[in-house]
Design a protein around this motif. Structure first.
Motif, PDB file in Angstrom:
ATOM      1  N   ASP A  37       0.743  -1.333  -0.148  1.00  0.00           N
ATOM      2  CA  ASP A  37      -0.094   0.006  -0.018  1.00  0.00           C
ATOM      3  C   ASP A  37       0.984   1.244   0.133  1.00  0.00           C
ATOM      4  O   ASP A  37       1.870   1.203   0.685  1.00  0.00           O
ATOM      5  N   PRO A  85      -5.046   5.674  -1.789  1.00  0.00           N
ATOM      6  CA  PRO A  85      -6.500   5.478  -2.073  1.00  0.00           C
ATOM      7  C   PRO A  85      -7.453   6.574  -1.360  1.00  0.00           C
ATOM      8  O   PRO A  85      -8.507   6.838  -1.796  1.00  0.00           O
ATOM      9  N   TRP A 447      -8.613   1.330  -6.052  1.00  0.00           N
ATOM     10  CA  TRP A 447      -8.392   1.074  -4.708  1.00  0.00           C
ATOM     11  C   TRP A 447      -9.082   2.003  -3.433  1.00  0.00           C
ATOM     12  O   TRP A 447      -9.059   1.446  -2.431  1.00  0.00           O
TER      13      TRP A 447
END
Ligand SMILES: *Cc1c(COP(=O)(O)O)cnc(C)c1O
Length: 460
Positions: A37, A85, A447
């Motif tokens: 991430d 995101p 995402w």
């Protein structure tokens, strides 16, 4: 004895065992960045950065390992990840894994993307990616163009061609103007400034759209009032601030009825042409004499890539081809030279990461990913409607969701936004509309999940 040409060099052009180690680390870092991430990160002052890393440039150099460490440990962390995101600022970016990975390949390959002679294979692939966009827009088989640096250069390059066409049609005219909506992107006035032409700003209708009726009225009134002529009408297919699509069909007709070039700025929004649910919103785009869409915005490509496409690329070639004795060898046949279609000569094959991802994943994956973001925008809009302290500004046309918090002043928005970033939650700077501060979520990242939206809304 003939030495390898590498053997005679020393230092920075040699692939030493030390470099092998550096390469390993650079690739490991890159792969981790791709896999994990992304961190949100955030800006630091130049003073602060200097205090930590000092002057990084010296006569003897600090060595690759050290320089990489300075980047990964300090500098990279002072850059907001555009693919986080909860980065919903401006228009962020969400390159696909394939596109980012292939950017590494492009970077290692010393490709020259300006001419067919030097970059045939790459240009062939870029052109297929452009073809996909042209087909989605319903442009004829003859359409084509180039991946320019960004929407700003794409718009400017197209408008320069538009003016050249107008000059042919009205050779007596000496001063020119481009017409667009008040909601058009700042790059249109920037282009006008570079071209030394006027901008005629037209008030959009009550739903924020430029209409053919208003365009027709403004052109006729403008031409009746003086000798400056309008050489191009620009419609925006997805405004940056609110994601509004102008009435492309009627605006295109109003322009064409007056023999005026019709340019569609879809830097952000035209990506949604690939989403079946959004496609009908773009009816009329097929009338465009030129259009742009930035794959680095909502088509999952890394920075920077603007697909600039002309209905008749020959007109662009006549305007943008650079002629010089040292370039003659490029022009001995009619092969396709990307540098002939925009304000550029040397160019990175910046459309290749987009092409690779498109080729690898297939166009259905693009439709699905864009649909997903459109759906998330609708969900976010609904959550805002139901939120006790927020007010939705308008139903989203595309994936920009705009809203206000009644009672808040400009500073309240700014303070909230600053803390959101400082706390590492998200990046949502304030914007404004009709003099009023607003917040906006620009959702281009598949995402971005409901929980991300919830997490941000919980702070409001
Ligand atoms: C982003 C944007 C541009 C400018 O594109 P860059 O790639 O940032 O130069 C132009 N028009 C619209 C509608 C945009 O959203």
């Amino acid at each position: 004895m003939i030495l390898s040409y590498r053997g005679r060099l020393s230092g920075m052009h040699e692939f030493t065992s030390e470099l092998e180690d550096l390469a390993e680390r650079a690739l490991t870092y890159s792969l981790e960045r791709l896999k994990d991430d992304p961190p949100l990160d955030g800006p630091r002052s130049a003073h602060d950065l200097f205090a930590e890393v000092g002057n990084t440039i010296s006569a003897e150099g600090m060595g690759g390992l050290k320089a990489l460490e300075v980047f990964t440990d300090v500098l990279a962390r002072a850059c907001i990840s555009t693919d986080h995101p909860r980065n919903l600022a401006y228009i962020p970016s969400a390159p696909s894994e394939h596109a980012n990975l292939f950017d590494l390949v492009v970077g290692a390959s010393a490709l020259y993307g300006g001419s067919w002679q030097e970059g045939a294979g790459a240009v062939f692939a870029e052109n297929q990616a452009l073809r996909w966009v042209a087909d989605l827009a319903g442009l004829p088989e003859s359409a084509g163009g180039v991946f320019a640096q960004g929407g700003t250069v794409g718009n400017l390059s197209a408008l320069v061609v538009a003016r050249a066409e107008a000059r042919k049609r009205w050779p007596e005219t000496v001063s020119w103007a481009v017409l667009c909506s008040k909601e058009a992107h700042s790059s249109i006035s920037s282009a006008a400034n570079v071209m030394d032409v006027e901008v005629v700003l037209v008030e959009p209708n009550e739903s924020g759209r430029l209409t053919g009726e208003a365009v027709a009225r403004e052109i006729d009134a403008f031409h009746a009032s003086g000798s400056t002529r309008i050489f191009a009408v620009v419609a925006t297919a997805g405004t940056t601030n609110l994601g509004i699509i102008d009435e492309l069909a009627t605006v295109g007709t109003a322009a064409h009825e007056r023999d005026i070039w019709f340019h569609v700025d879809g830097a952000y929004g035209l990506a949604a042409l690939c989403a079946p649910s959004a496609r009908p919103k773009f009816i009329g785009v097929e009338k465009a004499d030129s259009l742009i869409v930035d794959p680095h915005k909502w088509l999952f490509a890394p920075f920077d890539a603007c697909a600039l496409i002309y209905r008749n690329p020959e007109l662009a070639r006549a305007v943008h081809t650079q002629n010089a004795s040292y370039l003659d060898a490029l022009h001995h046949d009619d092969s396709w030279n990307p540098s002939d279609y925009a304000i550029n000569l040397t160019r990175r094959t910046r459309g290749l990461p987009f092409w690779f991802s498109l080729a690898a994943n297939g166009t259905d994956a693009y439709a699905e990913a864009v649909e997903k973001t459109l759906e998330m925008a609708q969900i976010a809009a609904q959550k805002i409607r139901e939120h006790p302290r927020l007010e939705l500004l308008r139903d989203p046309d595309l994936s920009v969701v705009s809203f206000t918090r009644p009672g808040w002043q400009k500073d309240d928005y700014k303070n909230w936004s600053d803390s959101l970033l400082d706390d590492g939650i998200g990046f949502v700077p304030a914007s404004s509309h009709k003099g009023q501060s607003i917040l906006r979520f620009a959702i281009v990242n598949p995402w971005t999940k409901i929980s991300d939206i919830d997490q941000i809304l919980a702070t409001l």
